[in-house]
Write an enzyme that holds these catalytic residues in place. Structure first.
Site, PDB file in Angstrom:
ATOM      1  N   GLY A  10       0.834  -1.191   0.000  1.00  0.00           N
ATOM      2  CA  GLY A  10       0.000   0.000   0.000  1.00  0.00           C
ATOM      3  C   GLY A  10       0.868   1.240   0.000  1.00  0.00           C
ATOM      4  O   GLY A  10       1.533   1.530   1.003  1.00  0.00           O
ATOM      5  N   LYS A 165     -13.445   4.633  16.163  1.00  0.00           N
ATOM      6  CA  LYS A 165     -13.323   6.084  16.350  1.00  0.00           C
ATOM      7  C   LYS A 165     -13.584   6.842  15.050  1.00  0.00           C
ATOM      8  O   LYS A 165     -13.942   8.022  15.091  1.00  0.00           O
ATOM      9  CB  LYS A 165     -11.955   6.430  16.941  1.00  0.00           C
TER      10      LYS A 165
END
Length: 308
Positions: A10, A165
């Site tokens: 990535g 979150k």
């Protein structure tokens, strides 16, 4: 420590940042993305640590591509992806562990806005695993005078803190976009932490983990910075923009959008109360306006503060 060979999968903002951190501490780094010429097999060949920093939607595909390859028993898989798989509700670490049951899996999470880390600003993070030796190895590879790494033995808690979150960050962006003030923002983030803990404990995490860097720390950073993509989604929704328009112009992936949908399904299945997540979900589905979401949260039945 002898230099390690670190393969980072990535080449987005976070993957590139992690590659730079490992390189800066003297380790050999290979960076892979679908747009680079080097093949996935070539990138991971002989690696001591394989870092997954790809988006949630790409995790399963990459795992399937390399699961047939041979790795040394001590090869460590480090996941830095935050999200939940829609079809299975599995976390990234659970997907990696199922594919490589005999290898140590480590989770990295913390208040780590990539642009700040790239600038060399001081930051801290957590690496968690049931294999403490693997966690300590990763700790040594990425630790520097600008990036402090702690270890933790509760990977599911660390991973869920960093994942859930993002949903609260969308709500925080809405709060700021509506100019609701400091009191409202403080209440939202605090009750958001309560919601994260409620979900995490139901999934087997330790309460204390959520008061650490990957829980409260990551929550504070993501809910208070315009650098957060999830915060930007909420802020722009509050400004009257539609979700498709926001996501099209966003740099990178706002994992909280997908996480919200998966989380709602999982919470309903397990009968977990998630009032903030519910309103974020309805807002993302265009069922309600930001103002209506606020009203519904404020007018919920009154209750004790602590009632997990």
């Amino acid at each position: 420590m002898q230099p390690k060979l670190v393969a980072v999968l990535g080449a987005g903002a976070w993957g590139s940042t992690l590659a730079n951190l490992a390189s800066a501490t003297g380790h050999n780094v290979r960076l892979w993305s679908r747009h680079l010429e080097c093949s996935l097999a070539e990138t991971v060949d002989g690696a001591d640590i394989i870092v997954s920093a790809i988006s949630m939607k790409g995790v399963r595909s990459v795992v399937e591509q390399i699961r047939s390859l041979s790795f040394a028993p001590e090869t460590i898989f480090l996941t830095a992806t935050k999200g939940l798989e829609p079809t299975t509700t599995l976390t990234p670490a659970q997907i990696w562990q199922a594919a490589f049951p005999d290898h140590p899996i480590v989770v990295l999470c913390g208040p780590n806005l990539s642009k700040e880390v790239q600038q060399g600003l001081p930051a801290a993070t957590v690496v968690a695993s049931t294999d403490i030796t693997a966690a300590e190895t990763v700790q040594m590879v990425f630790s520097s005078n600008r990036f402090r790494v702690y270890t933790n033995s509760d990977p599911i808690g660390v991973e869920l803190g960093g994942t859930i979150k993002n949903v609260i960050a969308i709500a925080a962006g809405v709060c700021d976009g509506l100019h609701l003030g400091t009191n409202a923002k403080a209440a939202l983030v605090t009750r958001g932490l309560t919601e994260i803990i409620r979900i995490g404990v139901a999934w087997g995490a330790k309460i204390e983990t959520f008061y650490g860097l990957s829980g409260l720390g990551d929550l504070l950073a993501t809910c208070n910075s315009p650098l957060s993509r999830n915060y930007q989604v909420g802020y722009q929704l509050a400004q009257g923009k539609n979700l498709a328009e926001i996501l099209e112009r966003l740099e990178g992936t706002a994992e909280g959008v997908n996480t919200t949908q998966v989380l709602i399904a999982k919470a309903h299945q397990q009968h977990i109360s998630v009032p903030i997540t519910t309103q974020v979900y309805r807002l993302l589905q265009a069922e309600i306006t930001p103002r209506q979401a606020l009203e519904e949260l404020m007018l919920r039945d009154i209750k004790p503060e602590y009632n997990f």
